[in-house]
Write a protein that holds these residues in place. Structure first.
Motif, mmCIF file in Angstrom:
data_model
loop_
_atom_site.group_PDB
_atom_site.id
_atom_site.type_symbol
_atom_site.label_atom_id
_atom_site.label_comp_id
_atom_site.label_asym_id
_atom_site.label_seq_id
_atom_site.Cartn_x
_atom_site.Cartn_y
_atom_site.Cartn_z
ATOM 1 N N ILE A 10 0.839 -1.204 0.000
ATOM 2 C CA ILE A 10 0.000 0.000 0.000
ATOM 3 C C ILE A 10 0.872 1.252 0.000
ATOM 4 C CG2 ILE A 10 -1.671 1.337 1.337
ATOM 5 C CD1 ILE A 10 -2.814 -1.332 2.339
ATOM 6 N N ALA A 11 1.923 1.232 0.810
ATOM 7 C CA ALA A 11 2.835 2.379 0.856
ATOM 8 C C ALA A 11 3.468 2.619 -0.510
ATOM 9 C CB ALA A 11 3.918 2.139 1.909
ATOM 10 N N HIS A 12 3.840 1.540 -1.182
ATOM 11 C CA HIS A 12 4.442 1.672 -2.515
ATOM 12 C C HIS A 12 3.445 2.256 -3.512
ATOM 13 C CE1 HIS A 12 6.535 0.822 -6.220
ATOM 14 N NE2 HIS A 12 5.502 0.107 -6.631
ATOM 15 N N LEU A 13 2.232 1.741 -3.508
ATOM 16 C CA LEU A 13 1.216 2.213 -4.453
ATOM 17 C C LEU A 13 0.878 3.683 -4.214
ATOM 18 C CD1 LEU A 13 -1.162 -0.895 -4.474
ATOM 19 C CD2 LEU A 13 0.424 -0.195 -6.271
ATOM 20 N N LEU A 14 0.733 4.049 -2.948
ATOM 21 C CA LEU A 14 0.438 5.450 -2.629
ATOM 22 C C LEU A 14 1.599 6.359 -3.025
ATOM 23 C CD1 LEU A 14 -1.254 5.131 0.895
ATOM 24 C CD2 LEU A 14 -2.362 5.774 -1.253
ATOM 25 N N GLY A 15 2.803 5.929 -2.712
ATOM 26 C CA GLY A 15 3.970 6.756 -2.995
ATOM 27 C C GLY A 15 4.254 6.926 -4.473
ATOM 28 N N PHE A 17 1.954 6.217 -7.156
ATOM 29 C CA PHE A 17 0.849 6.536 -8.056
ATOM 30 C C PHE A 17 -0.127 7.585 -7.531
ATOM 31 C CE2 PHE A 17 2.063 2.085 -8.943
ATOM 32 C CZ PHE A 17 2.493 2.249 -10.251
ATOM 33 N N VAL A 18 -0.116 7.844 -6.243
ATOM 34 C CA VAL A 18 -1.070 8.799 -5.682
ATOM 35 C C VAL A 18 -0.382 10.080 -5.224
ATOM 36 C CG1 VAL A 18 -2.833 9.176 -3.911
ATOM 37 C CG2 VAL A 18 -2.577 6.905 -4.943
ATOM 38 N N LEU A 19 0.723 9.936 -4.524
ATOM 39 C CA LEU A 19 1.382 11.087 -3.907
ATOM 40 C C LEU A 19 2.652 11.513 -4.639
ATOM 41 C CD1 LEU A 19 0.924 10.026 -0.165
ATOM 42 C CD2 LEU A 19 -0.506 11.555 -1.539
ATOM 43 N N GLN A 20 2.727 11.216 -5.916
ATOM 44 C CA GLN A 20 3.869 11.658 -6.716
ATOM 45 C C GLN A 20 3.368 12.556 -7.848
ATOM 46 O OE1 GLN A 20 7.849 9.889 -8.936
ATOM 47 N NE2 GLN A 20 6.043 8.597 -8.843
ATOM 48 N N TYR A 37 12.593 14.034 -2.614
ATOM 49 C CA TYR A 37 11.228 14.300 -2.153
ATOM 50 C C TYR A 37 10.372 13.035 -2.301
ATOM 51 C CZ TYR A 37 12.346 19.317 -2.540
ATOM 52 O OH TYR A 37 12.909 20.561 -2.409
ATOM 53 N N HIS A 38 10.505 12.416 -3.468
ATOM 54 C CA HIS A 38 9.716 11.213 -3.761
ATOM 55 C C HIS A 38 10.055 10.081 -2.794
ATOM 56 C CE1 HIS A 38 7.810 7.948 -5.882
ATOM 57 N NE2 HIS A 38 8.961 7.385 -6.172
ATOM 58 N N VAL A 39 11.333 9.853 -2.599
ATOM 59 C CA VAL A 39 11.764 8.792 -1.683
ATOM 60 C C VAL A 39 11.365 9.144 -0.248
ATOM 61 C CG1 VAL A 39 13.761 7.561 -0.753
ATOM 62 C CG2 VAL A 39 13.649 8.085 -3.193
ATOM 63 N N GLY A 40 11.402 10.430 0.075
ATOM 64 C CA GLY A 40 10.983 10.865 1.404
ATOM 65 C C GLY A 40 9.517 10.569 1.669
ATOM 66 N N VAL A 41 8.694 10.713 0.644
ATOM 67 C CA VAL A 41 7.267 10.378 0.776
ATOM 68 C C VAL A 41 7.114 8.896 1.092
ATOM 69 C CG1 VAL A 41 5.089 10.155 -0.490
ATOM 70 C CG2 VAL A 41 6.438 12.253 -0.683
#
Length: 243
Positions: A10-15, A17-20, A37-41
């Motif tokens: 879930i964390a991977h999918l959100l990071g 596809f949703v929060l990038q 920034y992306h990796v930090g999310v």
């Protein structure tokens, strides 16, 4: 531990596809801070999901964040140096990310891997792989060879030039995969729906074209693709039923 695996997914999918934001994807190619920034999310999401047991999961978080940073860095480097099909690169990128998640899961729960291997019917897996290879790679070659005797006709090249590059091949692969899925799920009526839907979308092209050769080309290609797809699908279903 299965819950941990699901949380990591879930964390991977959100990071990814949703929060990038799309702007990050473009800017990180030239401005490294957007990659961080992306990796930090991703790191923040993992910490959030495992906040109740950070002491027991900090190693997983560090590994996944480091793996994500490494994979995305390699992807950016490859994109900047070589011209590679973006879809292929995207698929490889996601496979590597998923593999890192699965690897950390099986590392901490080796018994899960042993149980999984023991439960898998590898004969059926091999049959499914063979069917997928036939549907995705072999049948397009068969169809291409079948149409080779008409390659020299001007109408053939004219119509192909008016369409997206390899669009017919991609459509054929998708429809055969759907046929395979319908047959395995016992939804044979779905094949009729698929054929009807394709006929409706193609009807306008064929009507406007007023070209007998183009109509014949579409009809032959469709029937050949559907026929071979059904042959593979029902053959696979029969083989799976007797194992």
């Amino acid at each position: 531990m299965l819950t941990s695996l699901l949380k990591m997914f879930i964390a991977h999918l959100l990071g990814d596809f949703v929060l990038q934001p799309k702007s990050w994807v473009e800017k990180r190619k030239t401005q490294i801070q957007y990659l961080f920034y992306h990796v930090g999310v991703h790191a923040a999401l993992l910490i959030l999901f495992f906040i109740q047991d950070l002491a027991g999961n900090w190693q997983n978080i560090v590994f996944l964040v480091a793996a994500h940073l490494a994979i995305d860095s390699i992807k950016i480097g490859v994109e900047s140096r070589w011209s590679i099909n973006p879809i292929r690169l995207f698929v490889i990128d996601q496979i590597l990310h998923i593999a890192s998640i699965v690897a950390i899961y099986f590392y901490w729960t080796p018994s899960a891997l042993t149980d999984f291997i023991a439960q898998v019917d590898w004969n059926k897996v091999c049959l499914i792989i063979i069917a997928l290879i036939l549907v995705i790679f072999a049948i397009p070659i068969v169809i291409r060879v079948f149409f080779s005797k008409w390659q020299k006709e001007d109408a053939f090249h004219t119509k192909r030039a008016e369409t997206l590059f390899d669009a017919g091949t991609v459509i054929g692969i998708m429809e055969r995969l759907m046929i395979l899925g319908f047959v395995l799920l016992g939804l044979n009526e779905g094949i009729g729906f698929l054929l009807a839907a394709k006929s409706i979308f193609r009807f306008g092209d064929l009507t406007n074209a007023r070209d007998t050769k183009f109509t014949e080309y579409v009809m032959i290609g469709t029937l050949l693709s559907f026929g071979l797809g059904m042959l593979v699908a029902f053959g696979l279903k029969y083989c799976l039923s007797i194992l």
